[in-house]
Scaffold this motif. Structure first.
Motif: not given
Length: 197
Positions: A24-25, A63-65, A81-83, A188-191
């Motif tokens: 789901t996530g 990560g969360p938007k 936020g991903l270890g 959202a995706f972060y770069q």
């Protein structure tokens, strides 16, 4: 015998119910920037070593938007936020390869999307003059508003996306945070891409 069969059927049924809950996530959409070359992309191409698992999945920095009000915590922004992608948050003493740019330049931003998804927007933030490139990225180091936004209004982009925006006035080394906001998930995706003016 019948109880073993019923036990197996129950286990399969439980797995079928659990799988959608596990997924789901996950947005089902993934992407990374190739211009400005992101840290994730530099790891993928081997331009930077000792990157950990991001070298195999640069598209997965999700990560969360809602950035900057929500989203990954300070010091963990570049990794979403991903270890498992913490190497992206390590400033490496300010030694990440940096693209040379100029104040006021029209710069083309390019994304590779391995699984396109309905999109709200692509937004670009930049660090303030005087920020510390040898420290992990924080919200206080960034201008609070994006310097460039491309609205998609829920449309689904193709496998590559390019758009051109004007860079603000800066001097020295800076970091551009690109945020791809997904329309129909909470993510959202972060770069993070390093530049030198």
């Amino acid at each position: 015998m019948a109880s073993k069969i019923l036990g197996r059927i129950s286990a399969v049924a439980a797995a079928c119910v659990a799988l959608p809950l596990v997924l789901t996530g996950v947005a089902g959409a993934h992407g990374y920037t190739t211009n400005v070359p992101s840290r994730a992309y530099l790891c993928k191409t081997g331009a930077v070593s000792n990157c950990g698992p991001i070298q195999w999945e640069p598209q997965s920095v999700e990560g969360p938007k809602g950035f900057p009000a929500r989203g990954p915590g300070d010091g963990r922004i570049c990794a979403g936020g991903l270890g498992q992608f913490a190497q992206l948050d390590d400033p490496r003493g300010g030694s990440w390869p940096a693209r040379k740019v100029s104040s006021g330049q029209n710069l083309t931003f390019s994304w590779t999307l391995t699984a396109p998804h309905a999109t709200t927007s692509f937004r670009y933030f930049i660090t303030r003059d005087g920020w510390n490139p040898a420290a992990p990225l924080t919200r206080a180091a960034l201008d609070p508003a994006p310097f460039y936004t491309v609205n998609f209004n829920g449309a689904r982009p193709g496998s590559t996306v390019t758009h051109t925006g004007k860079l603000p006035a800066r001097t020295g080394r800076h970091l551009i945070l690109a945020v791809w906001d997904i329309a129909d998930t909470g993510n959202a995706f972060y770069q993070c891409g390093d530049v030198t003016f």
